[in-house]
Design a protein around this motif. Structure first.
Motif, PDB file in Angstrom:
ATOM      1  N   LYS A  64       0.490  -1.233  -0.145  1.00 45.89           N
ATOM      2  CA  LYS A  64       0.088   0.031   0.098  1.00 45.89           C
ATOM      3  C   LYS A  64       0.604   1.242   0.162  1.00 45.89           C
ATOM      4  N   GLY A  65       1.942   1.187   0.062  1.00 46.18           N
ATOM      5  CA  GLY A  65       3.225   2.017   0.105  1.00 46.18           C
ATOM      6  C   GLY A  65       3.755   2.205   1.188  1.00 46.18           C
ATOM      7  N   GLN A  66       4.927   3.280   1.227  1.00 43.58           N
ATOM      8  CA  GLN A  66       5.882   3.322   1.936  1.00 43.58           C
ATOM      9  C   GLN A  66       5.048   4.140   3.679  1.00 43.58           C
ATOM     10  N   LYS A  67       3.746   5.219   2.892  1.00 42.77           N
ATOM     11  CA  LYS A  67       3.463   5.817   3.721  1.00 42.77           C
ATOM     12  C   LYS A  67       2.641   5.325   4.726  1.00 42.77           C
ATOM     13  N   VAL A  68       1.610   4.200   4.223  1.00 45.55           N
ATOM     14  CA  VAL A  68       0.367   3.760   4.997  1.00 45.55           C
ATOM     15  C   VAL A  68       1.827   2.652   6.280  1.00 45.55           C
ATOM     16  N   VAL A  69       2.714   1.990   5.393  1.00 48.06           N
ATOM     17  CA  VAL A  69       3.894   2.115   6.485  1.00 48.06           C
ATOM     18  C   VAL A  69       3.895   2.322   7.687  1.00 48.06           C
ATOM     19  N   GLU A  70       5.092   3.610   7.258  1.00 50.75           N
ATOM     20  CA  GLU A  70       4.915   4.579   8.297  1.00 50.75           C
ATOM     21  C   GLU A  70       3.833   4.675   9.683  1.00 50.75           C
ATOM     22  N   MET A  71       2.602   4.790   8.463  1.00 47.97           N
ATOM     23  CA  MET A  71       1.236   5.733   9.595  1.00 47.97           C
ATOM     24  C   MET A  71       1.547   4.346  10.957  1.00 47.97           C
ATOM     25  N   ASN A  72       1.618   3.150  10.392  1.00 46.75           N
ATOM     26  CA  ASN A  72       1.163   1.757  11.553  1.00 46.75           C
ATOM     27  C   ASN A  72       2.524   1.536  12.081  1.00 46.75           C
ATOM     28  N   MET A  73       3.335   2.073  11.556  1.00 44.85           N
ATOM     29  CA  MET A  73       3.943   1.804  12.799  1.00 44.85           C
ATOM     30  C   MET A  73       4.226   3.069  13.495  1.00 44.85           C
ATOM     31  N   ASP A  74       4.214   3.887  13.271  1.00 49.91           N
ATOM     32  CA  ASP A  74       3.406   5.659  14.308  1.00 49.91           C
ATOM     33  C   ASP A  74       1.982   5.107  14.966  1.00 49.91           C
ATOM     34  N   ALA A  75       1.629   4.445  14.390  1.00 51.53           N
ATOM     35  CA  ALA A  75       0.217   3.515  15.308  1.00 51.53           C
ATOM     36  C   ALA A  75       0.785   2.751  16.833  1.00 51.53           C
ATOM     37  N   ILE A  76       1.202   1.544  16.125  1.00 46.42           N
ATOM     38  CA  ILE A  76       2.246   1.283  17.411  1.00 46.42           C
ATOM     39  C   ILE A  76       2.732   1.773  18.403  1.00 46.42           C
ATOM     40  N   GLU A  77       4.136   2.938  17.864  1.00 49.19           N
ATOM     41  CA  GLU A  77       4.662   4.129  18.750  1.00 49.19           C
ATOM     42  C   GLU A  77       3.672   3.922  19.560  1.00 49.19           C
ATOM     43  N   LYS A  78       2.834   5.226  19.128  1.00 48.45           N
ATOM     44  CA  LYS A  78       1.719   5.104  19.966  1.00 48.45           C
ATOM     45  C   LYS A  78       0.813   4.964  21.287  1.00 48.45           C
TER      46      LYS A  78
END
Length: 579
Positions: free
Chosen positions: A158-172
């Motif tokens: 789905k693209g790098q942006k989606v990956v980074e958003m999901n990683m941010d969600a885990i950290e949050k």
């Protein structure tokens, strides 16, 4: 530090419950933990309560646990339905959007976390499941980074942006629990795992992989829960090996198409569940009388009729042995672990061709859909044995005056087999009784000779480990017997009973038919009492044991048929009552 825990995520079907469990469990599997996961889901596409219970351990496990350490709830129904499983000291992580309420769960802590709000602030509420994984990681003393590799693989398309958003969600999610809610407990910190690489798969995937490794190059099937994953796996994989999958119009067509392809020389099989097997019975009889190899997978589910399509049951046992009209040689095998599902599927194709008869691989929903850590498979163990398959040089020259004796009466009961197009191999094939060249015959003496010949095949059946035995005592207070997925719960109960001073042996039946009476008799004779553990209402395995070896006075049934798999404490309590 703890060596194992149980985690569950629940909500409505269609809101990412399965993907939450997948990311969580795959990441922990890669850290070297052993896992066992079991999904509860409704027989509908979207809506209805669903949950995924995952057990994590530093040692091998093959069943779900009695209780629950952590419950992740995306709706109030999850708390209402599942909070009773939580042990004292357990934790609920609930989405604050529905104002969660926890009642009648003494000693349990509820953390209300804005999963949806945090995810929406990052871009989309769909990422609430990653926020929940982040909160879970903080409880277990894992790093958010431990999940990033799996997130990248899951959402990378789905693209790098989606990956980074999901990683941010885990950290949050992790930081919210620690910083906003001041979480500081350490009693649920997981011991570090060995980081060894293991597969993480369901039984259906192992069956499909076993078919591929065993030389199957064609599958004909009709989708049905809980067997569809076998077909779905091979749709993706078989074309790369020169094979194909055909979705037929029904199970009758699937079975007859598999018979035709096997007759032509291609290793072929079909897979279904109880309702589909009912439709296949006449065709299975055709395989028997024409002595055409056939492999059929039956993944048992709740019956009868449509019954409980997505729930656990083991009630097809008698049907698989006696379901066909008339009498034919038949092999019914029942793997009890994911590893066995792989190796037994390979062996099923060998046995079908060696004994020229239908072979049924009996599974159940818990084994087929339960996902667990699996040690690397040993492909060096795989053998391809095609039995009495003749070649042009071995077929006697009858100068064109006689048909080939495809159904020749032999001492072993196994006749030479040829493939279509082989020179000097012409013969007749029909579903009516026939003589040695295949021509129809109703002569009484011929009928008896052909029946005896077919049934005689099973006298020489060689099956590796027809019973998985765990024998600790020459004389046991209790012998526990089961088949298919009950092996894990029985093994766990054995340990508990031994700790309470009970001498316990275990026999898990892997060859259901022909029944391995001689192998089991030595264990039943040396046992004070026998408990047969099975997911059906009438004690089908217990009755088969009584028919084959007796011991009616010793045998007691431990039964469960509400659609759920056995919990260890249920079997333990029943065993204590017996002794």
């Amino acid at each position: 530090m703890i060596k194992q825990l149980s985690w569950k995520v629940g909500g409505q079907q269609g809101e990412g419950i399965e993907s939450t469990g997948e990311v969580f469990s795959i990441a922990l599997n890669r850290l070297g933990y052993y896992l066992y996961g079991y999904r509860h889901f409704s027989s509908r596409i979207k809506g209805g309560h669903t949950n995924n219970k995952i057990r994590v351990s530093t040692s091998q496990i093959r069943t779900i646990s009695d209780d629950l350490d952590i419950l992740v709830a995306f709706d109030q129904e999850t708390i209402d339905v599942n909070s009773s499983e939580l042990r004292a000291g357990g934790i609920v992580l609930a989405d604050s959007r529905f104002s969660p309420v926890l009642s009648n769960a003494e000693g349990v802590t509820l953390f209300s976390i804005p999963f949806t709000e945090i995810a929406s602030d990052l871009g989309t509420s769909l990422m609430k499941n990653m926020v929940a994984i982040g909160a879970t990681s903080a409880i277990l003393n894992l790093k958010p980074e431990d999940f990033f590799e799996v997130v990248n693989e899951t959402y990378g398309r789905k693209g790098q942006k989606v990956v980074e958003m999901n990683m941010d969600a885990i950290e949050k999610g992790a930081s919210y629990l620690i910083q906003e809610l001041r979480y500081c407990r350490s009693d649920l910190f997981l011991e570090r795992a060995d980081r060894k690489k293991r597969m993480f798969m369901i039984g259906n995937d192992a069956i499909a992989l076993g078919a591929l490794a065993g030389g199957a190059r064609f599958m004909a099937a009709y989708p049905i829960t809980p067997a569809s994953e076998i077909m779905e796996y091979l749709i993706k994989k078989l074309p790369s090996f020169g094979g194909a999958v055909i979705q037929t119009e029904d199970e009758i067509a699937a079975c007859t198409m598999a018979i035709g392809a096997n007759y032509a020389g291609t290793r072929t099989f079909t897979a279904s569940a109880g309702p589909g097997l009912s439709l296949m019975m006449e065709a299975i009889g055709l395989s028997g009388i024409t002595e055409t190899p056939l492999v059929v997978v039956d993944t048992q589910r709740g019956g009868p009729s449509t019954g409980l399509p997505t729930k656990q049951e083991q009630s097809d046992l008698m049907a698989m042995i006696y379901g066909t009209h008339g009498e034919i040689p038949k092999i019914v095998m029942a793997p009890s672990t994911v590893q066995e599902a792989f190796y037994d599927t390979v062996e099923a194709f060998n046995l079908a061709e060696e004994y020229q008869c239908p072979v049924i691989i009996l599974s159940d929903l818990q084994l087929s859909l339960g996902k667990q850590s699996v040690e690397p498979l040993d492909y060096k163990k795989i053998q391809i044995r095609r039995g009495a398959l003749a070649d042009d040089a071995s077929i006697p020259d009858r100068e064109g005056k006689e048909y080939f004796k495809r159904y020749e009466v032999t001492d072993s009961g196994i006749s030479p087999r040829v493939l279509p197009g082989m020179k000097k191999g012409i013969h007749h094939v029909t579903g009516v009784e026939h003589e040695e060249t295949g021509k129809p015959s109703e002569v009484a003496s011929n009928r008896k000779n052909q029946m005896d010949k077919r049934l005689r095949k099973m006298d020489g059946l060689l099956f590796p480990e027809p019973i998985h035995k765990s024998v600790k005592h020459t004389e046991a207070d209790l012998l526990l017997i089961g088949f298919n997925s009950t092996r894990g719960v029985i093994e766990e109960v054995m340990e508990r009973l031994e700790e309470h001073g009970v001498k316990v042996n275990h026999a898990h039946i892997r060859l259901i038919h022909p029944f391995p009476a001689a192998e089991l008799r030595s264990l039943t004779e040396s046992a004070g009492k026998i408990a047969v553990v099975e997911n059906n209402a009438t004690g089908q395995l217990a009755n088969i044991i009584k028919m084959n070896i007796g011991c009616s006075d010793k045998i007691q049934s431990i039964l469960k048929y509400d659609g759920n798999p056995f919990l260890p404490n249920e079997v333990f309590t029943k065993c204590k009552e017996l002794i």
